[in-house]
Design a protein around this motif. Structure first.
Motif, mmCIF file in Angstrom:
data_model
loop_
_atom_site.group_PDB
_atom_site.id
_atom_site.type_symbol
_atom_site.label_atom_id
_atom_site.label_comp_id
_atom_site.label_asym_id
_atom_site.label_seq_id
_atom_site.Cartn_x
_atom_site.Cartn_y
_atom_site.Cartn_z
ATOM 1 N N GLN A 1 70.936 -46.591 21.325
ATOM 2 C CA GLN A 1 69.743 -47.304 20.883
ATOM 3 C C GLN A 1 68.618 -46.291 20.654
ATOM 4 O O GLN A 1 68.403 -45.398 21.478
ATOM 5 C CB GLN A 1 69.292 -48.338 21.918
ATOM 6 C CG GLN A 1 70.263 -49.492 22.129
ATOM 7 C CD GLN A 1 71.418 -49.112 23.045
ATOM 8 O OE1 GLN A 1 71.221 -48.429 24.045
ATOM 9 N NE2 GLN A 1 72.615 -49.550 22.700
ATOM 10 N N ALA B 1 62.818 -42.483 20.951
ATOM 11 C CA ALA B 1 63.448 -42.425 22.263
ATOM 12 C C ALA B 1 64.865 -42.959 22.175
ATOM 13 O O ALA B 1 65.086 -44.064 21.671
ATOM 14 C CB ALA B 1 62.639 -43.231 23.272
ATOM 15 N N LYS C 1 63.815 -36.145 28.304
ATOM 16 C CA LYS C 1 63.396 -37.522 28.031
ATOM 17 C C LYS C 1 64.226 -38.168 26.928
ATOM 18 O O LYS C 1 63.967 -39.314 26.550
ATOM 19 C CB LYS C 1 61.923 -37.560 27.644
ATOM 20 C CG LYS C 1 60.970 -37.125 28.734
ATOM 21 C CD LYS C 1 59.526 -37.227 28.275
ATOM 22 C CE LYS C 1 58.565 -36.823 29.385
ATOM 23 N NZ LYS C 1 57.138 -36.912 28.947
ATOM 24 N N ASN C 2 65.193 -37.426 26.396
ATOM 25 C CA ASN C 2 65.992 -37.941 25.267
ATOM 26 C C ASN C 2 65.095 -38.458 24.147
ATOM 27 O O ASN C 2 65.347 -39.520 23.566
ATOM 28 C CB ASN C 2 66.939 -39.052 25.733
ATOM 29 C CG ASN C 2 68.050 -38.553 26.624
ATOM 30 O OD1 ASN C 2 68.558 -37.450 26.425
ATOM 31 N ND2 ASN C 2 68.413 -39.333 27.620
ATOM 32 N N THR C 3 64.079 -37.697 23.862
ATOM 33 C CA THR C 3 63.080 -38.119 22.872
ATOM 34 C C THR C 3 62.853 -37.008 21.864
ATOM 35 O O THR C 3 62.778 -35.834 22.229
ATOM 36 C CB THR C 3 61.761 -38.494 23.556
ATOM 37 O OG1 THR C 3 61.993 -39.581 24.460
ATOM 38 C CG2 THR C 3 60.723 -38.923 22.542
ATOM 39 N N SER D 1 68.604 -43.968 23.969
ATOM 40 C CA SER D 1 69.254 -44.410 25.206
ATOM 41 C C SER D 1 70.671 -44.846 24.875
ATOM 42 O O SER D 1 71.023 -45.041 23.722
ATOM 43 C CB SER D 1 68.469 -45.554 25.850
ATOM 44 O OG SER D 1 68.417 -46.678 24.983
ATOM 45 N N GLY D 2 71.476 -45.000 25.925
ATOM 46 C CA GLY D 2 72.855 -45.436 25.723
ATOM 47 C C GLY D 2 73.823 -44.272 25.819
ATOM 48 O O GLY D 2 73.569 -43.289 26.509
#
Length: 115
Positions: A3, A23, A75-77, A25-26
């Motif tokens: 996501q 950002a 932060k996976n950003t 996620s997953g």
């Protein structure tokens, strides 16, 4: 599944700046290449730039020297810093993560630059 959620868009005057965030996620796995695209009203989606797994960047000529892509792996950003904005930068901005053979897209964030 991955996501992606973009944020940071808005209305800005020409010459101003915005910073977009994407950002992730997953099931991200390791660090993945991330691209930014944009789509102006009535036009096709356009590639803006990329940050590679190793952190290298490349951009479409029209934004070179004005836009910078960076990432915070903790932060996976991924960020798109946009300076010296022009009315022609107006559009919906999307991030795309490349995970193996798959591409995942965010929902987009609107950027409007007034003259």
């Amino acid at each position: 599944q991955v996501q992606l959620v973009e944020s940071g868009g808005g209305l800005v005057q020409a010459g101003g700046s915005l910073r977009l965030s994407c950002a992730a996620s997953g099931s991200i796995g390791s660090i993945n290449p991330m691209e930014w695209y944009r789509q102006a009203p009535g036009k096709q989606r356009e590639w803006v730039g990329i940050i590679t797994k190793g952190g290298g960047t490349n951009y479409i000529n029209s934004v070179k020297g004005r836009f910078t892509i960076s990432r915070d792996n903790a932060k996976n950003t991924v960020y798109l810093q946009m300076n010296s904005l022009k009315p022609e930068d107006t559009g919906v901005y999307y991030c795309k993560m490349i995970v193996g053979p798959s591409n995942y897209w965010g929902q987009g964030t609107q950027v409007t630059v007034s003259s």
